[in-house]
Motif scaffolding. Structure first.
Motif, PDB file in Angstrom:
ATOM      1  N   GLN A   1       6.272  -8.325  -1.468  1.00  8.87           N
ATOM      2  CA  GLN A   1       5.844  -6.928  -1.400  1.00  8.87           C
ATOM      3  C   GLN A   1       4.710  -6.709  -2.395  1.00  8.87           C
ATOM      4  N   SER A   2       3.587  -6.194  -1.923  1.00 11.28           N
ATOM      5  CA  SER A   2       2.459  -5.967  -2.822  1.00 11.28           C
ATOM      6  C   SER A   2       2.606  -4.624  -3.525  1.00 11.28           C
ATOM      7  N   ILE A   3       2.020  -4.539  -4.699  1.00 13.15           N
ATOM      8  CA  ILE A   3       2.033  -3.319  -5.488  1.00 13.15           C
ATOM      9  C   ILE A   3       0.777  -2.538  -5.129  1.00 13.15           C
ATOM     10  N   PRO A   4       0.915  -1.284  -4.680  1.00  7.79           N
ATOM     11  CA  PRO A   4      -0.275  -0.521  -4.280  1.00  7.79           C
ATOM     12  C   PRO A   4      -1.179  -0.192  -5.471  1.00  7.79           C
ATOM     13  N   LEU A   5      -2.475  -0.164  -5.229  1.00  7.50           N
ATOM     14  CA  LEU A   5      -3.440   0.182  -6.266  1.00  7.50           C
ATOM     15  C   LEU A   5      -3.437   1.691  -6.509  1.00  7.50           C
ATOM     16  N   ASN A   6      -3.650   2.067  -7.757  1.00  9.63           N
ATOM     17  CA  ASN A   6      -3.797   3.467  -8.147  1.00  9.63           C
ATOM     18  C   ASN A   6      -2.604   4.340  -7.753  1.00  9.63           C
ATOM     19  N   LYS A   7      -1.415   3.762  -7.784  1.00  5.26           N
ATOM     20  CA  LYS A   7      -0.202   4.509  -7.460  1.00  5.26           C
ATOM     21  C   LYS A   7       0.890   4.084  -8.436  1.00  5.26           C
TER      22      LYS A   7
END
Length: 85
Positions: free
Chosen positions: A11-17
């Protein structure tokens, strides 16, 4: 030699969140669990006894970003405590 215990997630970590990441290590089970936003995503059981709190804690590899509210507890938290905590 050095013995590291780690787990990863697809699972990728969303940018700017804002994202909540929790790692739980159980000495009794010799297991490391990873949670992202309160949801269990992966775990690993180490084949030999480790004492992770006696060594450095490494968070992320090639990490770019900011962290806040980093906490270490002396006992493993339950999945419910992570989700609702």
């Amino acid at each position: 030699g050095q013995s590291y215990l780690y787990t990863t997630s697809l699972q990728s970590i969303p940018l700017n969140k804002w994202t909540h990441i929790a790692g739980v290590y159980s000495v009794a089970e010799n297991q490391l669990q990873l949670y992202i936003n309160g949801e269990f995503v992966s775990s690993i059981i180490h084949s030999k006894k480790t004492y992770p709190m006696m060594k450095d804690i490494l968070l992320g590899q090639n990490f770019r970003g900011a962290m806040r509210d980093f906490r270490v507890w002396a006992c493993p938290l339950s999945a419910e405590a992570i989700y609702y905590g």
